[in-house]
Design an enzyme around this catalytic site. Structure first.
Site, PDB file in Angstrom:
ATOM      1  N   MET A   1       0.677  -1.100  -0.033  1.00 60.41           N
ATOM      2  CA  MET A   1       0.100  -0.139   0.078  1.00 60.41           C
ATOM      3  C   MET A   1       0.973   1.263   0.163  1.00 60.41           C
ATOM      4  O   MET A   1       1.042   1.725   0.898  1.00 60.41           O
ATOM      5  CB  MET A   1      -0.966   0.143   1.235  1.00 60.41           C
ATOM      6  CG  MET A   1      -1.656   1.184   1.446  1.00 60.41           C
ATOM      7  SD  MET A   1      -3.084   1.092   2.564  1.00 60.41           S
ATOM      8  CE  MET A   1      -2.427   0.965   3.873  1.00 60.41           C
ATOM      9  N   PRO A   2       1.317   1.677  -1.199  1.00 62.54           N
ATOM     10  CA  PRO A   2       2.291   2.901  -1.234  1.00 62.54           C
ATOM     11  C   PRO A   2       1.434   4.064  -0.905  1.00 62.54           C
ATOM     12  O   PRO A   2       0.348   4.414  -1.071  1.00 62.54           O
ATOM     13  CB  PRO A   2       2.654   2.831  -2.749  1.00 62.54           C
ATOM     14  CG  PRO A   2       2.285   1.547  -3.374  1.00 62.54           C
ATOM     15  CD  PRO A   2       1.177   1.180  -2.651  1.00 62.54           C
ATOM     16  N   TYR A   3       2.286   5.162  -0.346  1.00 65.40           N
ATOM     17  CA  TYR A   3       1.870   6.197   0.021  1.00 65.40           C
ATOM     18  C   TYR A   3       2.712   7.284  -0.378  1.00 65.40           C
ATOM     19  O   TYR A   3       3.813   7.366   0.048  1.00 65.40           O
ATOM     20  CB  TYR A   3       1.520   6.460   1.493  1.00 65.40           C
ATOM     21  CG  TYR A   3       1.241   7.770   2.050  1.00 65.40           C
ATOM     22  CD1 TYR A   3      -0.035   8.351   2.110  1.00 65.40           C
ATOM     23  CD2 TYR A   3       2.392   8.763   2.341  1.00 65.40           C
ATOM     24  CE1 TYR A   3      -0.220   9.671   2.399  1.00 65.40           C
ATOM     25  CE2 TYR A   3       1.937  10.058   2.956  1.00 65.40           C
ATOM     26  CZ  TYR A   3       0.572  10.519   3.073  1.00 65.40           C
ATOM     27  OH  TYR A   3       0.537  11.761   3.140  1.00 65.40           O
TER      28      TYR A   3
END
Length: 69
Positions: A1-3
């Protein structure tokens, strides 16, 4: 889950330009890291020129100095 947090100076980026940044960053993470775009978050922060420093001075002063060079 990249931010991913993208910071830009507050100089009138349009909603369309921001949407293009969000799509482009998401696409990059999908292509390079095989991330799921549905769980990739991109946040754009706009920062005032007086709140952004380069080389020990505000962005405005830095640009004035560079323009004289």
């Amino acid at each position: 889950m990249p931010y991913v947090n993208v910071k830009i100076t507050r100089e009138g980026a349009t909603a369309a330009q921001k949407a293009e940044i969000i799509a482009g960053v998401t696409d990059l993470l999908v292509r390079v890291l095989d991330k799921d775009p549905a769980t990739t978050f991109v946040l754009i922060d706009e920062v005032g020129l007086e709140d952004w420093g380069v080389g020990g001075v505000t962005t405005e002063e830095y640009r004035r100095t560079r323009a004289r060079s």
